[in-house]
Write a protein that holds these residues in place. Structure first.
Motif, PDB file in Angstrom:
ATOM      1  N   VAL A 146       0.825  -1.219   0.000  1.00 49.46           N
ATOM      2  CA  VAL A 146       0.000   0.000   0.000  1.00 49.46           C
ATOM      3  C   VAL A 146       0.852   1.259   0.000  1.00 49.46           C
ATOM      4  CG1 VAL A 146      -1.873  -1.192   1.212  1.00 49.46           C
ATOM      5  CG2 VAL A 146      -0.245   0.198   2.518  1.00 49.46           C
ATOM      6  N   TRP A 150      -1.959   5.515   5.005  1.00 49.75           N
ATOM      7  CA  TRP A 150      -2.595   6.792   5.299  1.00 49.75           C
ATOM      8  C   TRP A 150      -3.772   6.665   6.256  1.00 49.75           C
ATOM      9  CZ3 TRP A 150      -2.884   8.764  -0.469  1.00 49.75           C
ATOM     10  CH2 TRP A 150      -1.631   9.289  -0.832  1.00 49.75           C
ATOM     11  N   GLU A 263      -9.474  -2.506   6.821  1.00 52.51           N
ATOM     12  CA  GLU A 263      -9.148  -1.784   5.597  1.00 52.51           C
ATOM     13  C   GLU A 263      -7.912  -0.926   5.845  1.00 52.51           C
ATOM     14  OE1 GLU A 263     -12.789   0.240   4.064  1.00 52.51           O
ATOM     15  OE2 GLU A 263     -13.737  -0.839   5.725  1.00 52.51           O
ATOM     16  N   TYR A 265      -5.493   1.832   3.771  1.00 51.98           N
ATOM     17  CA  TYR A 265      -5.346   2.666   2.578  1.00 51.98           C
ATOM     18  C   TYR A 265      -4.025   3.412   2.641  1.00 51.98           C
ATOM     19  CZ  TYR A 265     -10.342   1.707   2.345  1.00 51.98           C
ATOM     20  OH  TYR A 265     -11.565   1.062   2.305  1.00 51.98           O
ATOM     21  N   SER A 270      -4.434  -0.084  -1.756  1.00 53.85           N
ATOM     22  CA  SER A 270      -5.323  -0.425  -0.645  1.00 53.85           C
ATOM     23  C   SER A 270      -5.303  -1.929  -0.403  1.00 53.85           C
ATOM     24  CB  SER A 270      -6.759   0.010  -0.957  1.00 53.85           C
ATOM     25  OG  SER A 270      -6.817   1.380  -1.290  1.00 53.85           O
ATOM     26  N   ALA A 292      -2.929   1.747  -6.974  1.00 55.85           N
ATOM     27  CA  ALA A 292      -3.617   3.005  -7.269  1.00 55.85           C
ATOM     28  C   ALA A 292      -4.237   2.958  -8.664  1.00 55.85           C
ATOM     29  CB  ALA A 292      -2.637   4.171  -7.163  1.00 55.85           C
TER      30      ALA A 292
END
Length: 369
Positions: A146, A150, A263, A265, A270, A292
């Motif tokens: 990933v 973030w 999850e 991100y 992701s 992405a």
């Protein structure tokens, strides 16, 4: 040639998860041998010990003096776990502890100091670390799938306590270690620490939605003091890791709840790991990832992560794998992972979640013992 080593004699304390999951897992490991069971109720103990042809102890001190028992699995309710573990370590027994390890992080720290002094191996049953798709997710994250993380979001929405007529018991008592923090939160915090880094900051809200439950003997309604909903905002990472905001929602009262979904991100893509299976945390999980600008694609676990043996009850295979790591730690004298350091880190955050909910404040977190 290496001499053939006799299996390590293991006793199981607790006849719920201990009998249904730990015992069949033990029987599958040639390095471990179940030799005894412990339970405080003699009638329940005799039934299980006769069924499994194992020695039955209702006297904890007598079990700890049995030379055939080198290690103990503690799968009791949380309340008595710390005192039982403390006595077992003093008696020189290796331990595998269910979670929560104890009621407070300072108790876990005391167990860690004694285990180090006694040179004993103590495992904590954070079995998600032994599930192939979780191990695959860890591998992919370490490879940077990933990019820079973030945002982390964990929704664990279960329905096991959604029936308000389910009887009052220790789970209904906060002071006995009951509630969704002990049941799911300890796993959730360890999962996040393992995959994303330690917790640095927390703010939380707790709620008790079902505030009374019927007494199992009298039928009278009794007050519930434990939480059945936990919402937490965390800051993960630091110490040369990027700081990652995380949102965690835990509940045991979600009718038709969607299960466990993690999850993650990041800057390059992701990762999604989840299952809507309410009863089995192996069967039903899926793993997906996307770079992405690309759609999510399903990912299987690498062959080297597959279980050598599986059971109808999916809980047994990861517990057997973790027991194998424990046996290796006892044989080699090397530290056990996951062990008390990981148990302390998880419990410390769970304690702070409760503190934050009581005070209404965002709290900083100490990340090491």
């Amino acid at each position: 040639m290496n001499p053939i080593r006799p299996p390590i004699g293991v006793a199981i304390a607790g006849l719920g998860f201990g009998e249904s999951v730990h015992l069949p897992a033990l029987k599958a490991n040639p390095d471990l041998q179940p030799v005894a069971l412990w339970h405080p109720r003699r009638e329940r103990l005799e039934k299980a010990s006769n069924q499994h042809e194992l020695i039955g102890y209702s006297d904890w001190s007598a079990l700890l003096t049995d030379p055939k028992i080198e290690a103990v699995i503690l799968a009791t309710p949380p309340g008595p776990r710390f005192e039982l573990a403390l006595e077992a370590l003093k008696a020189g027994k290796h331990l595998l502890l269910e979670k929560p390890v104890a009621l407070h992080a300072d108790q876990v720290a005391e167990l860690q100091r004694l285990a180090i002094k006694q040179r004993l191996s103590v495992a904590v049953d954070f079995e998600y670390r032994a599930v192939p798709l979780f191990m695959q997710a860890k591998r992919l994250l370490d490879q940077g799938i990933v990019g820079t993380p973030w945002l982390v979001k964990l929704d664990w929405l279960m329905s096991s306590r959604a029936n308000a007529s389910r009887p009052w018991n220790w789970y209904s008592q906060s002071e006995a270690g009951g509630g969704v923090i002990g049941a799911l939160g300890t796993h959730a915090m360890d999962m996040l620490h393992w995959l994303c880094g330690p917790t640095r900051q927390v703010s939380a809200l707790l709620s008790t939605s079902i505030q009374t439950r019927p007494d199992p003997f009298s039928g009278e309604l009794r007050d519930v003091s434990s939480e059945d909903v936990t919402l937490a905002q965390l800051k993960l990472g630091g110490n040369e890791r990027p700081e990652i905001p995380a949102q965690v929602s835990l509940t045991a009262i979600a009718l038709q709840g969607r299960g466990c979904w993690l999850e993650i991100y990041g800057s390059n893509g992701s990762l999604l790991l989840g299952s809507d299976n309410q009863k089995d945390y192996v069967h039903g999980f899926g793993l997906w990832a996307a770079a992405a600008g690309e759609p999510l694609r399903s990912i299987s676990a690498d062959l080297d992560l597959a279980f050598p043996t599986t059971w109808t009850d999916g809980r047994i295979a990861p517990v057997a794998r973790l027991q194998g790591w424990w046996a290796e730690s006892m044989r080699s004298g090397q530290p056990m992972l996951p062990g008390l350091a990981e148990g302390w880190a998880s419990q410390h955050v769970c304690d702070k979640i409760r503190d934050s909910a009581r005070s209404g404040q965002r709290l900083e977190i100490q990340s090491t013992l």
